[in-house]
Design a protein around this motif. Structure first.
Motif, mmCIF file in Angstrom:
data_model
loop_
_atom_site.group_PDB
_atom_site.id
_atom_site.type_symbol
_atom_site.label_atom_id
_atom_site.label_comp_id
_atom_site.label_asym_id
_atom_site.label_seq_id
_atom_site.Cartn_x
_atom_site.Cartn_y
_atom_site.Cartn_z
ATOM 1 N N ALA A 134 35.422 38.357 44.626
ATOM 2 C CA ALA A 134 35.995 38.218 45.865
ATOM 3 C C ALA A 134 37.575 38.465 45.647
ATOM 4 O O ALA A 134 38.262 39.181 46.335
ATOM 5 N N ARG A 135 37.941 38.076 44.495
ATOM 6 C CA ARG A 135 39.367 37.902 44.119
ATOM 7 C C ARG A 135 39.863 39.359 43.393
ATOM 8 O O ARG A 135 41.173 39.248 43.132
ATOM 9 N N ARG A 136 38.953 39.991 43.048
ATOM 10 C CA ARG A 136 39.098 41.384 42.370
ATOM 11 C C ARG A 136 39.707 41.025 40.815
ATOM 12 O O ARG A 136 40.436 41.710 40.392
ATOM 13 N N ILE A 137 39.346 39.826 40.322
ATOM 14 C CA ILE A 137 39.668 39.548 39.106
ATOM 15 C C ILE A 137 38.446 39.734 38.147
ATOM 16 O O ILE A 137 37.680 39.525 38.336
ATOM 17 N N PRO A 138 38.594 40.760 37.222
ATOM 18 C CA PRO A 138 37.880 41.202 36.134
ATOM 19 C C PRO A 138 37.317 40.071 35.457
ATOM 20 O O PRO A 138 38.159 39.376 34.845
ATOM 21 N N PHE A 139 36.043 40.337 34.843
ATOM 22 C CA PHE A 139 35.371 39.263 33.904
ATOM 23 C C PHE A 139 34.609 40.074 32.900
ATOM 24 O O PHE A 139 34.143 41.013 33.453
ATOM 25 N N VAL A 140 34.390 39.437 31.737
ATOM 26 C CA VAL A 140 33.835 40.235 30.838
ATOM 27 C C VAL A 140 32.987 39.223 30.117
ATOM 28 O O VAL A 140 33.328 37.817 29.928
ATOM 29 N N GLY A 141 31.775 39.263 29.519
ATOM 30 C CA GLY A 141 30.715 38.294 29.114
ATOM 31 C C GLY A 141 30.609 38.685 27.639
ATOM 32 O O GLY A 141 30.547 39.848 27.219
ATOM 33 N N VAL A 142 30.505 37.576 26.859
ATOM 34 C CA VAL A 142 29.953 37.887 25.370
ATOM 35 C C VAL A 142 28.657 37.190 25.156
ATOM 36 O O VAL A 142 28.475 35.851 25.403
ATOM 37 N N ASN A 143 27.709 37.756 24.720
ATOM 38 C CA ASN A 143 26.354 37.234 24.676
ATOM 39 C C ASN A 143 25.509 36.775 25.840
ATOM 40 O O ASN A 143 24.878 36.022 25.728
ATOM 41 N N GLY A 144 26.087 37.385 27.105
ATOM 42 C CA GLY A 144 25.275 37.079 28.012
ATOM 43 C C GLY A 144 25.937 37.838 29.231
ATOM 44 O O GLY A 144 27.065 37.972 29.256
ATOM 45 N N GLY A 145 25.052 38.241 30.301
ATOM 46 C CA GLY A 145 25.394 38.939 31.421
ATOM 47 C C GLY A 145 25.589 38.234 32.584
ATOM 48 O O GLY A 145 25.775 37.021 32.558
ATOM 49 N N LEU A 288 32.106 39.338 14.364
ATOM 50 C CA LEU A 288 33.049 38.668 15.231
ATOM 51 C C LEU A 288 34.306 39.613 15.528
ATOM 52 O O LEU A 288 34.858 39.699 16.561
ATOM 53 N N ASP A 289 34.681 40.226 14.469
ATOM 54 C CA ASP A 289 35.819 41.203 14.686
ATOM 55 C C ASP A 289 35.654 42.287 15.509
ATOM 56 O O ASP A 289 36.375 42.593 16.473
ATOM 57 N N ARG A 290 34.547 42.878 15.433
ATOM 58 C CA ARG A 290 34.235 44.127 16.479
ATOM 59 C C ARG A 290 34.146 43.537 17.717
ATOM 60 O O ARG A 290 34.442 44.166 18.717
ATOM 61 N N LEU A 291 33.344 42.439 18.093
ATOM 62 C CA LEU A 291 33.043 41.789 19.070
ATOM 63 C C LEU A 291 34.559 41.637 20.003
ATOM 64 O O LEU A 291 34.803 41.861 21.134
ATOM 65 N N ALA A 296 38.831 42.937 23.870
ATOM 66 C CA ALA A 296 40.240 43.001 24.286
ATOM 67 C C ALA A 296 40.320 44.274 24.921
ATOM 68 O O ALA A 296 41.049 44.323 26.066
ATOM 69 N N ARG A 297 39.546 45.412 24.370
ATOM 70 C CA ARG A 297 39.749 46.625 24.795
ATOM 71 C C ARG A 297 39.212 46.813 26.199
ATOM 72 O O ARG A 297 39.729 47.337 27.401
ATOM 73 N N SER A 298 38.038 45.973 26.686
ATOM 74 C CA SER A 298 37.760 46.053 27.982
ATOM 75 C C SER A 298 38.646 45.148 28.732
ATOM 76 O O SER A 298 38.648 45.762 30.031
ATOM 77 N N VAL A 299 38.877 43.971 28.452
ATOM 78 C CA VAL A 299 39.952 43.414 29.333
ATOM 79 C C VAL A 299 41.288 44.285 29.682
ATOM 80 O O VAL A 299 41.540 44.106 30.936
ATOM 81 N N ASN A 305 43.049 48.669 35.711
ATOM 82 C CA ASN A 305 42.640 49.329 36.790
ATOM 83 C C ASN A 305 41.894 50.544 36.096
ATOM 84 O O ASN A 305 41.852 51.974 36.997
ATOM 85 N N ARG A 306 41.565 50.611 34.780
ATOM 86 C CA ARG A 306 40.791 51.943 34.335
ATOM 87 C C ARG A 306 39.457 51.634 34.444
ATOM 88 O O ARG A 306 39.090 50.581 34.203
ATOM 89 N N GLU A 307 38.601 52.670 34.366
ATOM 90 C CA GLU A 307 37.154 52.517 34.331
ATOM 91 C C GLU A 307 36.794 52.142 32.919
ATOM 92 O O GLU A 307 37.285 52.529 31.945
ATOM 93 N N VAL A 308 35.643 51.523 33.053
ATOM 94 C CA VAL A 308 35.183 50.721 31.732
ATOM 95 C C VAL A 308 33.881 50.975 31.624
ATOM 96 O O VAL A 308 32.996 50.996 32.767
#
Length: 329
Positions: A134-145, A288-291, A296-299, A305-308
């Motif tokens: 709702a706040r348009r704050i992006p979020f990313v998951g590690v080992n779960g969606g 771990l390094d690649r994850l 970071a790349r996704s965030v 505001n770029r597509e991922v």
């Protein structure tokens, strides 16, 4: 021509103060107005600055070397982009996690990374994710969606993890292999249990009911699960975490047996400190390094505001063979 909040405000027909609130993801803007401003930003090519922004990393705790290591790597990967990682240890799906996210959203956090937090639980309350969306704050998951939210998810391939562990033990000659897994309803644990059953079935063992024990991701959980598996005459144990593997070693020794002389143990995570336990732990190492780099790349892309790519991206783990595994007697 550089696009600023003045141009965005003119295009959206709102005040510059309103645009500033949207840019900094603060409260006090209706969902409709926020959508109008976001659309104007996209049309004009306005990019949020990332310098000095905070990224919350929600993790179930830092007592486990794995979580401490991956959180540190995520922080390091974000730093060159002017983003500052803030660690928020909180029980996954609990009130503390929701309070962390709510407070940070009020202060204009740039993004949130859920590091094996509520995103690993099947019955997680969606309120936290709904608030961020709702706040348009992006979020990313590690080992779960995230149920109902199409956000990037970066995960270790847990089914492959189980296959690597079983294959190693089977090639040594073990046939009575048990799994000390994490609790039911935890997605990585469920996947590893599914992968373990599939790996055993491929080798002709279809009755694995007594060979899978679900417990907490702790030393005590690993000890309890392994004690039960030993009653079923296993000669090897695959543990769902390195901490559980330490508990497995304790259970074997308290039964008057030795590792790896009587029972072989394989862990999961790959914390460097496990090289120095007695015996050094054979484990399936998460990448771990690649994850961390992909997080970071996704965030950075989302904040700008770029597509991922959406959906889940699986990373292959690596088997590290040490002294806790050997052929059965």
């Amino acid at each position: 021509m550089k696009i600023g909040i003045t141009e965005v405000a003119a295009r959206a027909e709102v005040s510059e103060a309103t645009v500033s609130r949207v840019v900094n993801r603060r409260a006090g803007v209706s969902a409709k107005t926020r959508e109008v401003v976001e659309r104007a930003m996209a049309e004009l090519g306005y990019e949020r600055t990332t310098r000095g922004r905070l990224v919350a990393v929600i993790t179930p705790g830092l007592s486990s070397p794995f979580f401490a290591d991956v959180a540190e790597l995520i922080e390091a990967a974000l730093a060159p982009h002017g983003l500052k990682g803030v660690l928020c240890p909180a029980q996954g799906g609990g009130i503390q996690e929701r309070e962390f996210v709510t407070a940070l959203a009020e202060h204009g956090v740039a993004a949130v990374v859920f590091l094996s937090a509520s995103n690993t639980l099947d019955d997680a309350d969606p309120e936290t994710y709904d608030l961020l969306a709702a706040r348009r704050i992006p979020f990313v998951g590690v080992n779960g969606g995230f149920e109902g939210h199409d956000m990037p998810v970066l995960s270790t391939d847990d089914q492959l993890s189980a296959e690597l562990a079983v294959d190693h033990l089977w090639s040594l000659g073990h046939r009575r292999i048990g799994l000390a897994s994490g609790p039911a309803g935890n997605r990585p644990a469920d996947r590893r249990a599914e992968g373990f059953r599939a790996a055993m079935a491929r080798r002709g063992v279809t009755d694995t009911g007594s060979l899978v024990v679900r417990q907490h991701y702790t030393i005590e959980g690993g000890q309890s699960a392994t004690a039960e598996l030993l009653r079923h005459d296993v000669t090897a144990v695959v543990a769902a975490s390195d901490f559980m593997a330490l508990g497995a070693i304790r259970a074997v020794r308290r039964a008057g047996l030795t590792v790896p002389g009587d029972v072989s143990i394989v862990g999961h995570d790959g914390s460097m400190i496990m090289e120095f336990v007695d015996p050094p732990l054979t484990t399936v190492r998460q990448p771990l390094d690649r994850l961390a780099k992909e997080v970071a790349r996704s965030v950075v892309a989302l904040v700008s505001n770029r597509e991922v790519p959406k959906g889940e991206l699986l990373f292959g783990p690596e088997l590290v063979v040490r002294g806790s595994t050997a052929p059965p007697r």
